[in-house]
Design a protein around this motif. Structure first.
Motif, PDB file in Angstrom:
ATOM      1  N   THR A   3     190.187 103.858  75.075  1.00 34.77           N
ATOM      2  CA  THR A   3     189.614 104.458  74.424  1.00 34.77           C
ATOM      3  C   THR A   3     188.104 104.241  74.394  1.00 34.77           C
ATOM      4  O   THR A   3     188.292 103.295  73.176  1.00 34.77           O
ATOM      5  N   LEU A   5     185.055 105.833  72.222  1.00 35.97           N
ATOM      6  CA  LEU A   5     185.071 107.438  70.942  1.00 35.97           C
ATOM      7  C   LEU A   5     183.145 107.104  71.135  1.00 35.97           C
ATOM      8  O   LEU A   5     182.361 106.404  70.884  1.00 35.97           O
ATOM      9  N   GLN A  33     190.443 106.589  78.620  1.00 31.70           N
ATOM     10  CA  GLN A  33     189.470 108.163  78.062  1.00 31.70           C
ATOM     11  C   GLN A  33     188.572 107.906  77.331  1.00 31.70           C
ATOM     12  O   GLN A  33     188.275 106.821  76.944  1.00 31.70           O
ATOM     13  N   VAL A  35     186.523 110.225  74.365  1.00 32.21           N
ATOM     14  CA  VAL A  35     186.617 111.148  73.341  1.00 32.21           C
ATOM     15  C   VAL A  35     185.655 111.267  72.926  1.00 32.21           C
ATOM     16  O   VAL A  35     184.543 110.769  71.876  1.00 32.21           O
ATOM     17  N   VAL A  37     182.525 113.782  70.705  1.00 34.30           N
ATOM     18  CA  VAL A  37     182.041 114.314  69.374  1.00 34.30           C
ATOM     19  C   VAL A  37     180.890 114.848  69.705  1.00 34.30           C
ATOM     20  O   VAL A  37     179.876 114.087  69.311  1.00 34.30           O
ATOM     21  N   ILE A  53     188.968 113.754  75.946  1.00 39.26           N
ATOM     22  CA  ILE A  53     188.829 114.726  75.196  1.00 39.26           C
ATOM     23  C   ILE A  53     187.740 115.364  74.295  1.00 39.26           C
ATOM     24  O   ILE A  53     187.696 113.978  73.873  1.00 39.26           O
ATOM     25  N   LYS A  55     186.409 116.309  70.571  1.00 29.46           N
ATOM     26  CA  LYS A  55     186.759 116.808  69.400  1.00 29.46           C
ATOM     27  C   LYS A  55     185.444 117.644  68.454  1.00 29.46           C
ATOM     28  O   LYS A  55     184.197 116.743  68.693  1.00 29.46           O
ATOM     29  N   LEU A  75     188.421 110.034  62.117  1.00 34.79           N
ATOM     30  CA  LEU A  75     187.509 109.159  63.590  1.00 34.79           C
ATOM     31  C   LEU A  75     188.539 108.281  64.321  1.00 34.79           C
ATOM     32  O   LEU A  75     188.988 107.941  65.931  1.00 34.79           O
ATOM     33  N   PHE A  79     192.142 108.793  66.639  1.00 32.13           N
ATOM     34  CA  PHE A  79     191.665 108.239  68.020  1.00 32.13           C
ATOM     35  C   PHE A  79     192.154 106.839  67.784  1.00 32.13           C
ATOM     36  O   PHE A  79     191.941 106.108  69.392  1.00 32.13           O
ATOM     37  N   PRO A  81     190.040 104.413  68.714  1.00 32.61           N
ATOM     38  CA  PRO A  81     188.912 104.058  69.834  1.00 32.61           C
ATOM     39  C   PRO A  81     189.163 102.199  69.979  1.00 32.61           C
ATOM     40  O   PRO A  81     188.881 101.293  69.377  1.00 32.61           O
TER      41      PRO A  81
END
Length: 320
Positions: A3, A5, A33, A35, A37, A53, A55, A75, A79, A81
């Motif tokens: 992940t 971020l 993946q 995320v 923000v 995703i 956010k 966060l 998540f 990350p």
């Protein structure tokens, strides 16, 4: 699945430019993946991207240093990350970076090329050369994590097209063709094409309502569509005519060709819409003072805004 971020909180167009990079990055790295923000109102930009995703946040909930620390904790807990990507690198994100670094993360940051851009916009510098594209600067952040990423610089194909969009406004005067010129463009094009006006804010809506009343075969969509609906409408257009503004980037996201008008800014700074052609750029090429600004927010050094006043609208019409 690993992940990442990532965060960027700035202007609409800058955030929109991350979208094609995420699309291609995630297609090439299906075991990752992301995320993303950003501000809540940008959510619809990121629809239908596999393994992404979004956010959305409101900075009213995260004011000051303690607020950003609270955001970082949220966060991290939500998540968990493996990597952190700062795609903005401003005071607010630097503060967030500190939180993650204190929690053992290496933060991968965008290199915005500030010194290069200062040189490019120095009016006494006559040796103007293109800088790295902003989308490649975003991509470099993920490459620094040792992920594979090759950008195609092509936007999605979309064959069902009709009508022309015109977005006459920009955040700063240095990016905006004088309204009387854009009005003339609209009058001429509306004799052969259905035109749709795009904008936002009460004063822009009022101006465009007036234009729609005066010019047959036109419709003002400003203030009438959600972001998702606006993206859908732009996707249906044959071409969008835009300033160096967010609408150029929205056109790229949905596979619509964009004729873009540049004044005190310049494609050399790296902000041409993703996949858009330099052949569709309209600008005054023989002014040595251009570009004098990266964002169009500086007063005209000459005082006459020649970079915009001298644009021949026939160039726009011929490109259509």
């Amino acid at each position: 699945m690993r992940t990442i971020l990532a965060y960027r909180f700035s202007a609409f167009g800058d955030v929109a430019m991350t979208v094609p990079v995420f699309r291609e990055f995630l297609a090439q790295n299906p075991d990752v993946q992301v995320v993303m923000v950003s501000r809540s109102q940008f959510k619809d930009l990121f629809d239908n991207i596999p393994n992404l995703i979004f956010k959305g946040i409101d900075f009213e909930d995260y004011k000051g240093f303690l607020g950003l620390r609270k955001l970082g904790k949220t966060l991290l807990n939500e998540f968990k990350p493996d990597y952190v990507a700062d795609l903005h690198d401003v005071i607010r994100t630097k503060t967030l970076d500190l939180f993650f670094m204190k929690n053992g993360f290496k933060v991968f940051k965008i290199n915005k090329g500030k010194e290069e851009k200062e040189k490019l916009t120095d009016i006494w510098n006559l040796d103007k050369t293109p800088l790295r594209l902003t989308c490649e600067r975003y991509a470099d952040v993920f490459r620094a994590m040792n992920f594979r990423l090759e950008l195609s610089h092509r936007f999605p194909d979309n064959n069902q097209k009709s009508g022309i969009g015109i977005a006459p406004f920009a955040q700063h005067k240095g990016k905006m063709l004088p309204l009387e010129k854009t009005f003339e463009v609209a009058k001429i094009l509306a004799t052969r094409h259905k035109l749709y006006f795009f904008g936002g804010g009460k004063s822009e809506i009022n101006i465009l309502d007036s234009w729609a009343d005066q010019i047959p075969n036109t419709e003002n969509l400003a203030g009438k569509l959600s972001l998702k609906e606006e993206l859908q409408k732009i996707a249906e257009l044959e071409v969008m005519i835009s300033m160096d503004s967010a609408n150029m980037h929205l056109a790229s996201l949905v596979g619509t060709r964009c004729i873009s008008v540049w004044g005190s800014t310049h494609p050399y700074a790296g902000f041409l819409g993703y996949g858009q052609s330099e052949k569709d750029v309209v600008q005054v090429k023989d002014l040595t003072c251009r570009p004098c600004s990266v964002f169009g927010d500086k007063a005209c050094y000459r005082g006459d805004w020649a970079c915009l006043e001298e644009i021949d609208i026939q160039k726009i019409i011929d490109l259509v």
